[in-house]
Design an enzyme around this catalytic site. Structure first.
Site, PDB file in Angstrom:
ATOM      1  N   GLU A 182      71.487  -4.223  25.729  1.00 49.50           N
ATOM      2  CA  GLU A 182      72.918  -3.964  25.644  1.00 49.50           C
ATOM      3  C   GLU A 182      73.241  -2.709  24.852  1.00 49.50           C
ATOM      4  O   GLU A 182      72.617  -1.667  25.020  1.00 49.50           O
ATOM      5  CB  GLU A 182      73.626  -5.204  25.090  1.00 49.50           C
ATOM      6  CG  GLU A 182      73.441  -6.390  26.022  1.00 49.50           C
ATOM      7  CD  GLU A 182      74.227  -7.603  25.617  1.00 49.50           C
ATOM      8  OE1 GLU A 182      75.334  -7.450  25.083  1.00 49.50           O
ATOM      9  OE2 GLU A 182      73.741  -8.724  25.835  1.00 49.50           O
ATOM     10  N   ASP A 192      82.045 -14.053  28.411  1.00 49.12           N
ATOM     11  CA  ASP A 192      80.863 -13.528  27.748  1.00 49.12           C
ATOM     12  C   ASP A 192      81.020 -13.754  26.243  1.00 49.12           C
ATOM     13  O   ASP A 192      82.071 -14.177  25.760  1.00 49.12           O
ATOM     14  CB  ASP A 192      80.690 -12.046  28.078  1.00 49.12           C
ATOM     15  CG  ASP A 192      79.239 -11.580  27.982  1.00 49.12           C
ATOM     16  OD1 ASP A 192      78.433 -12.281  27.354  1.00 49.12           O
ATOM     17  OD2 ASP A 192      78.924 -10.512  28.524  1.00 49.12           O
TER      18      ASP A 192
END
Length: 792
Positions: free
Chosen positions: A513, A313
């Protein structure tokens, strides 16, 4: 056409065939049919003929705003990505044609001839198409996963995957960083809406369906055709179980139990043929996943049998202890195949080349990772000579947001609506005059949520950014007209003639997020509440349409409404909401998450807990009332307290000291600590504080009389290089792990209660064993409700 890209296959596998510019192969089967050599041998031949630099290039994934086609030609990146705020030429709102043009340019650079017959390996482009190809203007915007989970319809999800793949291929992009198969267990987590459910089996079913939709059915003739894209199961694993719902946090517990809850969906995704898995930012029992060999290699590869590629990621490898974004051999040695390194790609490339040469990274591990990348490219039709430039593939350049795809999105929206309460106002009567209120009613952006055109999304994205989309208001207006009625939009709820019914559309603003992490589940924005109460007082029947990325405590709104619909984040086809409100489609949506009955945010997914259980939802014909719900919630207002530092100044009576020496107004240097003004919201309203190794900073006010907790607004650009502690009232808390998680995540709020720092006093001290830089905007003693968790 430039020279094609498998000279090494010719030289090594076919012993002497010569590749010439313009040479093309007609079908995928041709190379193997001609040579009798299988996929593994062919890939091994390519890998053995690649230079070290180009092997490493296959493992580097930069973002489009940080490199050029010339860089691609030189370094031969195996893949690249468009981040949530990236776009061709730096324009995140670039038209679809520009995306395809960039795809061609990068592909052409990646297949330029190389000297000495070195094999040429085309690149591939990845993107977060998490609810449709929504980084691109004009694409179909499907509901987020939380809404799709409420449909319970795996075939619908499969069809959405196919539609998303087709729209991605229209712009030349071959790789989707989706599906998210997190099992969200704490709704305070800012990515809850990316989860299909708190239930493992539901997530597994829906995730596998999306994999099949994106890639085609495993073992079928349509698998990874030119109308399909590579799917990525993410984030492996446990991201939905982090402590207190903190993004990139730590998932704690017995490993076997964690596997049963959080790893099961990966088994199903792998069985469905997922070609890629993305490692999680978060930790399992204190160990960062990107460096966890036992789980990335032994478990994922061994027990689950995954043979695709494992991608990192966004700079997550840099959070492994001892690593930086530009230097992290620990990640590849743990099992990572591709580093997602948006900006520091050049230094990381150089360091990896050096580390392979000096043996820090074994050549066998490098070759294994490159082999996995090439294997996925081969299965996706992106490796051998039949592969075409993006604009020459089937479906390239077609129009996004086709009528068929928008109809599919409308179906998904309707199936995702969950009626929590209905005293009889739904379905709306034919011929009724309807008033539509709330700022969200005519906002596609708010209905779409995060990961829509920009990373965080947001109401500031006007209707011109969503050509062809339909707001909820537009859908209601059309539906009312179809029944012979009328609909009027009044954002503030004013009206001249009393309507037959009012629809109030309200909810959470867009986020993504960690920006979406919450301390509790109290919905505090009172715009919708005021409108509902206004109509209730006037005797106007009301329908609440609640937009949210998670279940929230909305007892006040439930009490004030005659009908309440959990609409989630429905996306760009608001007519699907209207279809249910007017009875054009049945109300089949059911909760895939437990709805909370308290506002504190503690998980409500235990059996028998919650206001509405998972699986709850009403048909249109059901008349249901919730009874009068309790409206008291200690989190509805800002907590009172005493500020020690804020708005760029120390409060009266407060002092900052380091090594026993005062730092007036927290500006200047003393005892190994230096502080200077920093602009957060306005000029020098915060401080940039640098602490030398072994130093400490204390902010105190002996006159503090109120508050049972500390609140600190802070930001860390980099992870601590050594242990960091916070002390108060004679007690000390090690916050090294929490600060490591917070690093690089913008401004955050630290809450220290008796759950982690008992007997808090009138002074707060930060101490570090290694150099540390921290930004501070507020330090205050506050009153928090009993039982409030510590959070960072």
């Amino acid at each position: 056409m430039r020279a094609m890209f498998t000279a090494a296959v010719c030289a090594l596998a076919l012993a002497g065939c010569v590749q010439q510019p313009g040479m093309r192969t007609a079908s995928a089967a041709a190379p193997e049919a001609a040579s009798g050599i299988g996929e593994d041998a062919r890939i091994a031949a390519i890998v053995s003929a690649m230079s070290l630099e180009h092997k490493v290039g296959q493992l580097i994934q930069p973002q489009i705003n940080s490199f050029t086609a010339a860089d691609m030609r030189r370094y031969r990146f195996g893949s690249y990505l468009a981040g949530g705020n990236g776009g061709p030429g730096g324009d995140e709102f670039a038209p679809a044609a520009e995306w395809l043009k960039l795809a061609d340019a990068m592909w052409e650079a990646s297949v330029a001839p190389l000297p000495a017959g070195e094999p040429i390996v085309p690149t591939m482009w990845g993107i977060d198409a998490v609810h449709g190809h929504t980084n691109v203007v004009g694409a179909t915007i499907f509901p987020h996963n939380i809404g799709l989970g409420a449909t319970g319809d795996a075939d619908l999800v499969r069809r959405i995957g196919a539609a998303t793949a087709a729209e991605m291929r229209a712009t030349g992009i071959e790789w989707d960083f989706s599906p998210t198969i997190a099992v969200a267990r704490d709704d305070r987590w800012g990515r809850t809406y990316e989860s299909y459910s708190e239930d493992t089996a539901t997530v597994a079913k829906m995730g596998a369906a999306l994999v099949e939709g994106l890639q085609g059915g495993k073992g079928t003739p349509g698998f990874m055709g030119e109308d399909r894209v590579i799917a990525t199961a993410k984030h492996f694993f446990g991201d939905g179980g982090t402590n207190l719902g903190v993004d990139t946090g730590d998932t704690l517990g017995d490993l076997a139990e964690l596997e049963a809850i959080h790893a099961r969906p990966y088994r199903d995704a792998i069985d469905a043929g997922a070609l890629a898995v993305m490692a999680s930012f978060s930790s399992i029992n204190g160990e960062k996943m990107h460096g966890n060999r036992a789980l990335l290699t032994d478990y994922l590869r061994g027990k689950l049998g995954f043979d695709g590629l494992l991608v990192g990621d966004w700079n997550a490898h840099g959070q492994i202890p001892g690593c930086t974004n530009a230097d992290c051999p620990q990640a590849i040695n743990a099992g990572l195949d591709i580093y997602m390194v948006p900006d520091d790609w050049k230094a990381l490339h150089a360091n990896l080349v050096k580390q392979v040469r000096d043996g820090t990274v074994p050549m066998a591990r490098l070759d294994e990772a490159v082999t996995r990348v090439l294997r996925v490219k081969a299965r996706a039709g992106l490796l051998y000579p039949q592969a075409k430039r993006p604009s020459e593939r089937a479906g390239a350049g077609t129009v996004l947001g086709s009528p068929e795809h928008r109809a599919l999105a409308r179906e998904a929206v309707a199936k995702s609506q969950v009626i929590l309460k209905n005293t009889g106002v739904l379905p709306l009567k034919a011929g009724a005059s309807v008033l539509v209120a709330g700022k969200a009613a005519d906002s596609v952006a708010q209905a779409a949520g995060g990961w829509t055109l920009t990373w965080q999304g947001g109401r500031e994205l006007g209707p011109e950014k969503f050509p062809g989309a339909t707001s909820i208001w537009q859908g209601i207006r059309a539906a009312a007209a179809e029944t012979g009625g009328t609909a009027t939009l009044s954002a503030d709820g004013t009206y001249a003639a009393k309507p037959d019914a009012a629809i109030v559309v309200f909810g959470e603003d867009a986020y993504a997020e960690f920006y979406g992490d919450r301390k509790n589940l109290a919905f505090r924005d009172e715009e919708g509440l005021a409108l509902l109460r206004k109509f209730d007082a006037a005797g106007v029947p009301t329908v609440a349409v609640f937009l949210s990325g998670r279940p929230l405590w909305v007892n006040r709104e439930l009490n004030a409404a005659d009908a309440f619909v959990a609409s989630w984040l429905p996306g760009g086809e608001g007519a699907g909401v209207a279809d249910v409100l007017f009875g054009k489609r049945p109300a089949t949506g059911r909760l895939s998450f437990t709805w909370p009955n308290t506002c504190d945010g503690h998980p409500a997914n235990e059996p028998g807990s919650g206001l509405f259980p998972r699986g709850y939802g009403n048909d249109l014909g059901n008349r249901t009332a919730t009874g009068r719900l309790a409206e008291d919630c200690a989190f509805l207002t800002e907590q009172a307290g005493v500020e020690l530092f804020g708005n760029g100044r120390l409060a009266s009576g407060a002092a900052a000291t380091a090594g026993g020496t005062a730092i007036p107004n927290l500006l200047g240097s003393a005892g190994g600590v230096s502080a200077k003004g920093f602009d957060r919201k306005r000029q020098e309203d915060a401080r940039l504080v640098t602490l030398a190794a072994g130093s400490s900073l204390t902010v105190a006010n002996p006159n503090v009389a109120g508050g049972n907790a500390w609140r600190v607004a802070y930001a860390l650009d980099d992870r601590p290089a050594g242990p960091v502690r916070v002390s108060s009232g004679g007690r000390t808390l090690d916050v090294t792990s929490q600060f490591s998680t917070a690093a690089g995540r913008d401004w955050r709020e630290m809450i220290l209660t008796d759950r982690c720092l008992p007997a808090a006093g009138s002074a707060l001290t930060f101490a570090t064993d290694a150099p540390l830089t921290i930004k501070l905007a507020e330090i205050a003693r506050v009153d928090m409700p009993a039982g409030t968790d510590c959070s960072f």
